[in-house]
Scaffold this motif. Structure first.
Motif, short mmCIF file in Angstrom:
data_model
loop_
_atom_site.label_atom_id
_atom_site.label_comp_id
_atom_site.label_asym_id
_atom_site.label_seq_id
_atom_site.Cartn_x
_atom_site.Cartn_y
_atom_site.Cartn_z
N ILE A 217 0.94 -1.65 -0.40
CA ILE A 217 -0.03 -0.07 0.68
C ILE A 217 0.85 1.34 0.16
O ILE A 217 1.68 1.51 0.54
CB ILE A 217 -1.00 -0.02 1.35
N TYR A 218 0.50 2.02 -0.94
CA TYR A 218 1.08 3.84 -1.19
C TYR A 218 -0.01 4.35 -0.58
O TYR A 218 0.75 5.78 0.46
CB TYR A 218 1.92 3.96 -2.50
N ALA A 219 -1.24 4.09 -1.24
CA ALA A 219 -2.01 5.64 -0.73
C ALA A 219 -3.65 4.31 -0.47
O ALA A 219 -3.70 4.13 -1.26
CB ALA A 219 -2.02 6.51 -1.46
N MET A 220 -3.99 5.37 0.64
CA MET A 220 -5.55 4.73 0.59
C MET A 220 -6.57 6.22 -0.03
O MET A 220 -5.80 7.08 0.63
CB MET A 220 -5.99 3.72 1.88
N GLY A 221 -8.06 6.23 0.42
CA GLY A 221 -8.42 7.34 0.27
C GLY A 221 -9.74 6.89 0.21
O GLY A 221 -10.39 5.33 -0.24
N TRP A 222 -10.50 7.76 0.10
CA TRP A 222 -12.28 8.08 -0.20
C TRP A 222 -12.30 8.57 -0.62
O TRP A 222 -12.53 9.93 -2.02
CB TRP A 222 -13.25 9.02 0.94
N PHE A 223 -13.99 8.26 -1.89
CA PHE A 223 -13.83 9.27 -3.07
C PHE A 223 -16.10 9.32 -2.55
O PHE A 223 -16.38 8.48 -1.41
CB PHE A 223 -14.07 7.81 -4.01
N ARG A 224 -16.77 9.47 -3.47
CA ARG A 224 -18.57 9.20 -2.69
C ARG A 224 -19.25 9.54 -4.51
O ARG A 224 -18.47 9.60 -5.25
CB ARG A 224 -18.74 10.62 -1.87
N LEU A 225 -20.30 8.88 -4.02
CA LEU A 225 -21.29 8.64 -4.91
C LEU A 225 -22.52 9.31 -4.63
O LEU A 225 -23.23 8.93 -4.01
CB LEU A 225 -21.51 7.22 -5.72
N PRO A 226 -22.83 10.46 -5.18
CA PRO A 226 -24.21 11.20 -4.26
C PRO A 226 -25.52 10.85 -5.40
O PRO A 226 -24.71 10.37 -6.96
CB PRO A 226 -23.48 13.02 -4.92
N PRO A 227 -26.00 11.03 -5.17
CA PRO A 227 -26.81 10.45 -5.50
C PRO A 227 -27.57 11.03 -6.72
O PRO A 227 -28.29 10.38 -8.28
CB PRO A 227 -28.40 10.56 -4.73
N THR A 228 -27.15 12.03 -7.19
CA THR A 228 -27.29 12.85 -8.79
C THR A 228 -25.82 13.50 -9.62
O THR A 228 -26.21 14.51 -10.33
CB THR A 228 -27.93 13.67 -8.67
N ARG A 229 -24.80 13.04 -9.12
CA ARG A 229 -23.64 13.15 -9.17
C ARG A 229 -22.77 11.97 -9.57
O ARG A 229 -22.65 11.28 -8.93
CB ARG A 229 -22.95 14.08 -8.56
N GLU A 230 -22.16 12.56 -10.26
CA GLU A 230 -21.09 11.08 -10.67
C GLU A 230 -20.29 10.98 -9.89
O GLU A 230 -20.21 11.85 -8.78
CB GLU A 230 -20.07 11.30 -11.99
N ARG A 231 -19.38 9.76 -9.22
CA ARG A 231 -18.48 9.25 -8.24
C ARG A 231 -17.15 11.08 -8.31
O ARG A 231 -16.77 11.32 -9.28
CB ARG A 231 -17.62 8.10 -8.52
N GLU A 232 -16.49 10.92 -7.67
CA GLU A 232 -16.16 12.08 -6.78
C GLU A 232 -14.85 11.99 -5.85
O GLU A 232 -15.43 11.12 -4.12
CB GLU A 232 -17.04 13.30 -7.21
N PHE A 233 -13.45 12.44 -6.41
CA PHE A 233 -12.69 11.87 -4.96
C PHE A 233 -12.77 12.82 -3.31
O PHE A 233 -13.35 13.95 -3.72
CB PHE A 233 -11.46 13.00 -6.41
N VAL A 234 -13.05 12.49 -2.43
CA VAL A 234 -13.38 12.52 -1.40
C VAL A 234 -11.53 13.36 -1.01
O VAL A 234 -11.57 14.56 -0.23
CB VAL A 234 -14.01 12.35 -0.59
N ALA A 235 -11.36 12.53 -0.53
CA ALA A 235 -9.45 12.33 -0.24
C ALA A 235 -8.81 11.44 0.07
O ALA A 235 -9.09 10.38 -0.14
CB ALA A 235 -10.41 12.82 1.74
N GLY A 236 -7.55 11.75 0.24
CA GLY A 236 -6.99 10.53 0.19
C GLY A 236 -5.37 10.66 1.34
O GLY A 236 -5.55 12.06 1.35
N ILE A 237 -4.24 9.96 1.37
CA ILE A 237 -3.95 10.50 2.11
C ILE A 237 -2.88 8.71 1.96
O ILE A 237 -2.31 7.66 1.97
CB ILE A 237 -4.12 9.67 3.45
N ILE A 238 -1.37 9.28 1.76
CA ILE A 238 -0.05 8.87 1.92
C ILE A 238 0.03 7.94 3.06
O ILE A 238 0.44 8.93 4.08
CB ILE A 238 0.82 9.08 1.32
N VAL A 239 0.36 6.50 3.07
CA VAL A 239 0.09 6.32 4.25
C VAL A 239 1.60 6.39 5.60
O VAL A 239 1.18 6.02 6.66
CB VAL A 239 -0.13 4.64 4.36
N ARG A 240 3.04 6.12 4.03
CA ARG A 240 3.82 6.23 5.19
C ARG A 240 4.20 7.55 5.64
O ARG A 240 4.26 7.62 7.30
CB ARG A 240 5.07 5.61 4.64
#
Length: 125
Positions: A31-54
């Protein structure tokens, strides 16, 4: 692929807070990085936040800066998303990803697969 399991989320009033967790369950050494996306009810998937784990370097979407905080516990292979001052626009299915890349231009992209099962976050106004 890095399999992950999510927990947390649920419902909150506008201005409230929720917390999400995401744990990598295998292949954690790559693992280099992990993160979060979200899928709102009326929009496309979007990036929320990411973090480099080390090193804990994190980036956020403009829409959540100052309200959301991503963090990680390296020893537990777990990342968290603390969501404060929620608003109705934050309502979405939130997806964790266990294998992300951060590019030189600051953008983030997920590798194929490694998605969590998704967690519904609903904010009532």
């Amino acid at each position: 692929q890095v399999p992950v399991i999510q927990s947390g989320g649920g419902s909150a009033p506008a201005g409230g807070s929720l917390r999400l967790s995401c744990t990598a369950t295998a292949r954690t050494g790559i693992i280099y990085a992990m993160g979060w996306f979200r899928l709102p009810p009326t929009r496309e998937r979007e990036f929320v936040a990411g973090i480099i784990v080390r090193n804990g370097k994190a980036d956020y979407a403009d829409s959540v800066k100052g309200r959301f905080t991503i963090s990680n516990d390296y020893s537990k292979h777990t990342i968290y998303l603390q969501m404060d001052n929620l608003n109705a626009e934050d309502t979405a299915v939130y997806l964790c990803h266990g294998d992300m890349s951060r590019h030189e231009n600051g953008s983030w992209s997920p590798a194929t697969g490694a998605w969590g099962q998704g967690t519904q976050v609903t904010v009532s106004s």
